[in-house]
Design a protein around this motif. Structure first.
Motif, PDB file in Angstrom:
ATOM      1  N   SER A 198      26.298   9.217 -71.346  1.00  0.00           N
ATOM      2  CA  SER A 198      27.300   9.486 -70.324  1.00  0.00           C
ATOM      3  C   SER A 198      28.542   8.653 -70.621  1.00  0.00           C
ATOM      4  N   VAL A 199      29.660   9.011 -69.983  1.00  0.00           N
ATOM      5  CA  VAL A 199      30.907   8.326 -70.300  1.00  0.00           C
ATOM      6  C   VAL A 199      30.963   6.914 -69.723  1.00  0.00           C
ATOM      7  N   ASP A 200      30.104   6.605 -68.749  1.00  0.00           N
ATOM      8  CA  ASP A 200      30.129   5.237 -68.239  1.00  0.00           C
ATOM      9  C   ASP A 200      29.553   4.252 -69.251  1.00  0.00           C
ATOM     10  N   ARG A 201      28.613   4.721 -70.072  1.00  0.00           N
ATOM     11  CA  ARG A 201      28.039   3.861 -71.113  1.00  0.00           C
ATOM     12  C   ARG A 201      28.650   4.117 -72.480  1.00  0.00           C
ATOM     13  N   HIS A 202      29.184   5.302 -72.671  1.00  0.00           N
ATOM     14  CA  HIS A 202      29.795   5.669 -73.957  1.00  0.00           C
ATOM     15  C   HIS A 202      31.154   6.309 -73.681  1.00  0.00           C
ATOM     16  N   PRO A 203      32.135   5.509 -73.279  1.00  0.00           N
ATOM     17  CA  PRO A 203      33.431   6.054 -72.870  1.00  0.00           C
ATOM     18  C   PRO A 203      34.142   6.762 -74.018  1.00  0.00           C
ATOM     19  N   LEU A 204      34.890   7.799 -73.653  1.00  0.00           N
ATOM     20  CA  LEU A 204      35.669   8.517 -74.659  1.00  0.00           C
ATOM     21  C   LEU A 204      36.753   7.605 -75.221  1.00  0.00           C
ATOM     22  N   GLN A 205      37.060   7.818 -76.501  1.00  0.00           N
ATOM     23  CA  GLN A 205      38.018   6.950 -77.191  1.00  0.00           C
ATOM     24  C   GLN A 205      39.326   7.654 -77.531  1.00  0.00           C
ATOM     25  N   GLY A 206      39.422   8.938 -77.213  1.00  0.00           N
ATOM     26  CA  GLY A 206      40.667   9.661 -77.452  1.00  0.00           C
ATOM     27  C   GLY A 206      40.694  10.455 -78.742  1.00  0.00           C
ATOM     28  N   ASP A 207      39.696  10.252 -79.613  1.00  0.00           N
ATOM     29  CA  ASP A 207      39.677  10.972 -80.886  1.00  0.00           C
ATOM     30  C   ASP A 207      38.643  12.094 -80.899  1.00  0.00           C
ATOM     31  N   GLU A 208      38.050  12.390 -79.749  1.00  0.00           N
ATOM     32  CA  GLU A 208      36.941  13.338 -79.690  1.00  0.00           C
ATOM     33  C   GLU A 208      37.345  14.750 -80.119  1.00  0.00           C
ATOM     34  N   GLU A 209      38.494  15.217 -79.646  1.00  0.00           N
ATOM     35  CA  GLU A 209      38.922  16.567 -80.021  1.00  0.00           C
ATOM     36  C   GLU A 209      39.146  16.668 -81.525  1.00  0.00           C
ATOM     37  N   ALA A 210      39.792  15.687 -82.120  1.00  0.00           N
ATOM     38  CA  ALA A 210      40.069  15.717 -83.556  1.00  0.00           C
ATOM     39  C   ALA A 210      38.771  15.731 -84.362  1.00  0.00           C
ATOM     40  N   LEU A 215      30.209  15.293 -74.936  1.00  0.00           N
ATOM     41  CA  LEU A 215      30.672  15.133 -73.553  1.00  0.00           C
ATOM     42  C   LEU A 215      32.098  15.637 -73.397  1.00  0.00           C
ATOM     43  N   TRP A 216      32.928  15.390 -74.393  1.00  0.00           N
ATOM     44  CA  TRP A 216      34.296  15.907 -74.358  1.00  0.00           C
ATOM     45  C   TRP A 216      34.273  17.440 -74.286  1.00  0.00           C
ATOM     46  N   ALA A 217      33.457  18.086 -75.133  1.00  0.00           N
ATOM     47  CA  ALA A 217      33.369  19.551 -75.139  1.00  0.00           C
ATOM     48  C   ALA A 217      32.832  20.072 -73.809  1.00  0.00           C
ATOM     49  N   MET A 218      31.844  19.369 -73.236  1.00  0.00           N
ATOM     50  CA  MET A 218      31.335  19.762 -71.924  1.00  0.00           C
ATOM     51  C   MET A 218      32.439  19.747 -70.880  1.00  0.00           C
ATOM     52  N   SER A 219      33.233  18.703 -70.894  1.00  0.00           N
ATOM     53  CA  SER A 219      34.298  18.585 -69.888  1.00  0.00           C
ATOM     54  C   SER A 219      35.336  19.695 -70.035  1.00  0.00           C
ATOM     55  N   LYS A 220      35.575  20.140 -71.255  1.00  0.00           N
ATOM     56  CA  LYS A 220      36.536  21.227 -71.473  1.00  0.00           C
ATOM     57  C   LYS A 220      35.941  22.571 -71.082  1.00  0.00           C
ATOM     58  N   ILE A 274      33.559  14.892 -65.435  1.00  0.00           N
ATOM     59  CA  ILE A 274      32.846  14.399 -66.604  1.00  0.00           C
ATOM     60  C   ILE A 274      31.944  13.225 -66.253  1.00  0.00           C
ATOM     61  N   ASP A 275      32.261  12.501 -65.188  1.00  0.00           N
ATOM     62  CA  ASP A 275      31.409  11.384 -64.768  1.00  0.00           C
ATOM     63  C   ASP A 275      30.022  11.853 -64.335  1.00  0.00           C
ATOM     64  N   ASP A 276      29.901  13.114 -63.946  1.00  0.00           N
ATOM     65  CA  ASP A 276      28.617  13.667 -63.517  1.00  0.00           C
ATOM     66  C   ASP A 276      27.850  14.321 -64.656  1.00  0.00           C
ATOM     67  N   MET A 277      28.409  14.324 -65.842  1.00  0.00           N
ATOM     68  CA  MET A 277      27.791  15.017 -66.977  1.00  0.00           C
ATOM     69  C   MET A 277      26.955  14.066 -67.815  1.00  0.00           C
ATOM     70  N   ARG A 278      25.843  14.586 -68.304  1.00  0.00           N
ATOM     71  CA  ARG A 278      24.960  13.837 -69.186  1.00  0.00           C
ATOM     72  C   ARG A 278      24.506  14.752 -70.318  1.00  0.00           C
ATOM     73  N   ILE A 279      24.336  14.177 -71.509  1.00  0.00           N
ATOM     74  CA  ILE A 279      23.645  14.882 -72.588  1.00  0.00           C
ATOM     75  C   ILE A 279      22.329  14.162 -72.800  1.00  0.00           C
ATOM     76  N   LEU A 280      21.243  14.914 -72.735  1.00  0.00           N
ATOM     77  CA  LEU A 280      19.910  14.350 -72.885  1.00  0.00           C
ATOM     78  C   LEU A 280      19.374  14.657 -74.276  1.00  0.00           C
ATOM     79  N   ASP A 281      19.143  13.614 -75.065  1.00  0.00           N
ATOM     80  CA  ASP A 281      18.422  13.745 -76.334  1.00  0.00           C
ATOM     81  C   ASP A 281      16.950  13.821 -75.954  1.00  0.00           C
TER      82      ASP A 281
END
Length: 222
Positions: A189-201, A162-167, A174-181
């Motif tokens: 989605s970020v509402d259920r799996h919020p970013l933690q700040g370490d995604e880029e690293a 999701l972080w890569a999608m937003s970039k 990003i609130d409108d983005m979903r990754i479907l397995d």
């Protein structure tokens, strides 16, 4: 597509494979890249694109995915194991989504795409071929598919995806983005799996490791 210009779904797949399986896949990718550079036809089989086109057609109400899947398998028997799994997972997600959302949902064509570049490691991640959904009158959802049977899309993989999608798609929220397995019929989605700040690293570390191994194999095999 080579590893230094890679689809996001393929990157997430490679990042979380067991080391031995990833090495085998990267060796195959390196051989295919060397063949391509020498002017030979790529040996890679693109199983997922016909399915995803059929899934988008189903969401748009233009075809029936069960019938489309049967026809795809008739055209190529190599699809007989994977396609039913993709079909069942997608239909589970699609039917449940429509059941729980009390608004009209429709798919509309788009050409949304973008890239997320990592200049220091000379790698580019592509985000394209999304499913765009209009929900009600004022909401849009961008659905990016992850097709792999193994490994399943973990929470960490989804977060960095999701972080890569937003970039890659900075003009979309990003609130409108979903990754479907797709196989498991589960969205992230970020509402259920919020970013933690370490995604880029995390993304950068895993991508650089994959690139390093792939480039070493290119050198050894070439």
């Amino acid at each position: 597509m080579s590893i230094d210009t890679i689809a996001l779904r393929k990157a997430l797949h490679l990042f979380y494979l067991k080391d031995s399986i990833r090495s085998t896949k990267l060796k195959r990718e390196a051989k295919d890249e060397l063949a391509r550079r020498s002017g030979q036809k790529s040996l890679a089989r693109h199983f997922h694109y016909p399915f995803w086109a059929d899934a988008k057609s189903h969401a748009a109400g233009k075809s029936d995915l069960t019938e489309s899947t049967d026809r795809q398998i008739e055209r190529d028997w190599h699809r007989k194991n994977l396609y039913p799994k993709l079909r069942d997972g997608f239909l589970h997600w699609w039917n449940e989504t429509r059941r729980w959302i009390n608004e009209d949902i429709e798919e509309f064509p788009n050409s949304i795409s973008g890239t997320c570049g990592f200049a220091d490691i000379e790698g580019i991640v592509r985000v394209d071929n999304l499913m765009s959904l209009k929900v009600g009158t004022d909401k849009t959802r961008l659905i990016y598919p992850y097709f792999s049977d193994r490994p399943n899309l973990s929470e960490e993989a989804a977060r960095i995806g999701l972080w890569a999608m937003s970039k890659a798609l900075p003009n979309h929220g990003i609130d409108d983005m979903r990754i479907l397995d797709v196989i498991r019929g589960e969205t992230f989605s970020v509402d259920r799996h919020p970013l933690q700040g370490d995604e880029e690293a995390i993304f950068r570390h895993r991508y650089s490791s994959v690139l390093r191994e792939w480039r070493l194999l290119l050198s050894e095999l070439g």
